[in-house]
Design an enzyme around this catalytic site. Sequence first.
Site: not given
Ligand code: PAJ
Length: 282
Positions: A32, A35, A37, A150, A153
Amino acid sequence: MRTIQSVAEMKAVCREITRGGNTLGFVPTMGALHEGHLSLVRASKAQCRATAVSIFVNPLQFGPTEDLDKYPRMMERDSKLLEELNVDVLFAPTVGEMYPPGATTYVEVADLSGKLDGSSRPGHFRGVATVVAKLFETVRPDRAFFGQKDAAQVAVLRRMVCDLDMDVEIVVCPIVREKDGLAMSSRNAYLNAEQRQQALVLSRALMRVSHEVDLGERDPRRLVEIGTCVIAEEPAARLDYFEIVDPASLQPLSEISRGALVAVAAFIGNARLIDNILLAPR
Ligand code: PAJ
């Protein structure tokens, strides 16, 4: 872009990339894509010769009453976005491939895993650490890219990499926000138009705390009170935590120092949202 579902094939392809002396960057995600990611993918592209991205909605990090079934899945769209960014390899395994029957090994980052999100989501960080350790072993990247969004994390995974002597550099990228300040998140898709407005209370509370620090307030308890009050002004928000902690140990701070982490989690409707800032007191 090669799309791979099997662990064995992913290992072979990644080894081939790194054997030739190319640096390999890795961006683990649950899909999903937004920006936030994509900023991680761009950072990897800028710093590494080859980039691998994973999309895997990891059941192990969801609690029994959480949103695993509802979590948005849009593989075709995500795959196109990654293709446009010239990602080299997309790893999209099934649950059965990642957790074959009989798997009983977990990675538990003691202590840290019970802090912030870990305290309200028991088992969450065990699931995160386990899947990321497995993904690291499959990909063996030189660098792995994570979002400051996160923050807990990041602390848990940095500890894991250090404790298990893993040969990977963790790179942390800034939070990407919508124009109005809302931190981008796959879970923002759960919000209706009214809740989308209400969700702004998280970034507003953080900005207020940052402002108070700029004005000279240095007492973390007072600052937490101020942040909590801002959240309380939005009746639709249900606060999970508001804390000011050391970003590595996640321990509450008794005095404000440079780089202190102000972190908030709150429910808007059924969506559990998180946000944070790092303080830079003058
Ligand atoms: P997910 O929530 O899909 O996030 C993947 C990565 O994108 C993470 O490192 C998260 O910190 C980063 N991310 C999400 N939103 C962001 C934003 N607004 N600005 C910058 N980076 C952002 O985090 C996970 O997945 C899972 O826990 C995972 C590490 C993949 C393990 O399953």
